[in-house]
Design an enzyme around this catalytic site. Sequence first.
Site, PDB file in Angstrom:
ATOM      1  N   GLU A  74      32.212  38.966  42.210  1.00 62.21           N
ATOM      2  CA  GLU A  74      32.078  39.180  40.764  1.00 62.21           C
ATOM      3  C   GLU A  74      31.546  37.945  40.057  1.00 62.21           C
ATOM      4  O   GLU A  74      30.745  38.038  39.123  1.00 62.21           O
ATOM      5  CB  GLU A  74      33.431  39.602  40.175  1.00 62.21           C
ATOM      6  CG  GLU A  74      33.845  41.027  40.512  1.00 62.21           C
ATOM      7  CD  GLU A  74      34.394  41.195  41.916  1.00 62.21           C
ATOM      8  OE1 GLU A  74      34.629  42.357  42.331  1.00 62.21           O
ATOM      9  OE2 GLU A  74      34.595  40.167  42.611  1.00 62.21           O
ATOM     10  N   ASP A  99      40.698  45.340  36.614  1.00 63.83           N
ATOM     11  CA  ASP A  99      41.671  44.408  37.190  1.00 63.83           C
ATOM     12  C   ASP A  99      40.992  43.225  37.891  1.00 63.83           C
ATOM     13  O   ASP A  99      41.606  42.180  38.079  1.00 63.83           O
ATOM     14  CB  ASP A  99      42.555  45.138  38.196  1.00 63.83           C
ATOM     15  CG  ASP A  99      43.031  46.492  37.697  1.00 63.83           C
ATOM     16  OD1 ASP A  99      44.222  46.644  37.408  1.00 63.83           O
ATOM     17  OD2 ASP A  99      42.186  47.405  37.592  1.00 63.83           O
ATOM     18  N   HIS A 143      44.876  47.943  40.516  1.00 67.27           N
ATOM     19  CA  HIS A 143      43.756  48.845  40.259  1.00 67.27           C
ATOM     20  C   HIS A 143      44.054  49.847  39.144  1.00 67.27           C
ATOM     21  O   HIS A 143      43.385  50.880  39.053  1.00 67.27           O
ATOM     22  CB  HIS A 143      43.392  49.646  41.524  1.00 67.27           C
ATOM     23  CG  HIS A 143      42.889  48.823  42.663  1.00 67.27           C
ATOM     24  ND1 HIS A 143      43.727  48.091  43.464  1.00 67.27           N
ATOM     25  CD2 HIS A 143      41.632  48.624  43.145  1.00 67.27           C
ATOM     26  CE1 HIS A 143      43.009  47.467  44.391  1.00 67.27           C
ATOM     27  NE2 HIS A 143      41.735  47.778  44.221  1.00 67.27           N
TER      28      HIS A 143
END
Length: 350
Positions: A74, A99, A143
Site C-alpha cells: 500500500e 483496515d 477486515h
Amino acid sequence: MAQQEREPASDGRTDRSLTMSRAMVEAIAHEMREDDDVFYMGEDVADYGGIFDSTDGLLEEFGYERIMDVPISETAYIGAAVGAAQAGMRPIAELMFVDFFGVGMDQIYNQMAKNTYMSGGSVSVPMVLTAAVGGTYNDAAQHSQTLYGTFAHLPGMKVVVPSTAYDAKGLMHNAIRDDDPVVYLFHKRLMGIGWMPAPDGPKTGVPEDEYTIPFGSADVKREGADVTVVTLGLHVHRALEAAESLADDGIDVEVIDLRTLVPLDTETIADSVAKTGRLVVVDEDYRSFGVTGEIVASVVEAEGGLADLEAVERVAVPDVPIPYARPMENEVIPDADDVENAIRDVHASE
C-alpha cells in the site's frame, strides 16, 4: 449552505435500477473516457474486477495500462498515486479494505493530504482513495472496520460515504473531478454483490447521463416531525427500517443521510433538530472520539442548538475490536432494533 445537485437534463432516477457497484463503475468509466489522465490502481482490480466489484468490467474497455493490478504494498502504490496526481494525472487508488490504511498512512496523511499545503499551493493532489468498509459478514477485527472518523479527523482530505446507487454515481463523478484528495468509502454490504446480499434500498434508479452531487450536501432520505436520525452508509437503511416500524406507533422519524463527512452539512442537521427537538446519531464506527460525538457537538454549537435539543442518543460500535463470531459481531454492530430503541428513548423523554 448545502449546494444544489446538478441533475441530468431529465430526472432519470426511475428509468433503470443499478446496484451501487455498477453505479460506481459507470461513473468511473465515463470519467476515463472523457479524460485519459484518469486511471485506477489497486490489488485485484484488473483481472478480478475488485473483490467487491468496484472495477468490474473496466479492464475489458481500458486495458492494463489504465486498470492496474499492483503488488501488495500500500505504501508503494498510494505513493505512486500521489506522485501521479501531483504530475497532473487523476489517479484512483483502492485500498482493498480500509483496515489496511495503517500500512500506507504516511503516504495518505503526510503526503496526499498535506502536499498542497506544504508546497504553498504550488501543487494539487487530484486523486481519489477508495476503500471498502464495514462488517456484518464475519471477517474479524482486521477486515471489518469503517474508520470514517479517522479520515474525517485528519485535515486535508474530503471524505465521501455513499449509501445508494444514485448517490454513489453522482459522488464518484464529483470525486474524480475534484482538485483535492478525496477518500471515497463504500460499504461492502451495499455493493450488491452475489455472495453478500444487500438490504432493500441501496439499489436505486440511476440516470444514464452523468451528474454530480456536491460535497457537503446531506440528503433527507425520510421526512419526519418527531425525531431526527443522522447517519451514513449501511445505517441509512437500518435507520429507515426502524423509522418505518415506528410509524405504526405514531412516531414520525426524519432520516438524514450525511453522504459526506468532509465537508459536513451541519445546516441540514441543525434545521432538522430545530424542527424535531430530538436527535439520534447512528454510526458503524467506534463510539469514542468519533462521528457521533462530532454531530452532537455541531448541533449544540449551532445558533439556538442547546435550546432546540431536548434529548439525544448515540448508537455506535463499542470500543472493542470487531469480533469474528457471528453472534458477537451482531452484538457490537448496531442493527435496526438498536436504532428503534434509541428513537423510542428520545421520543419518550420529557
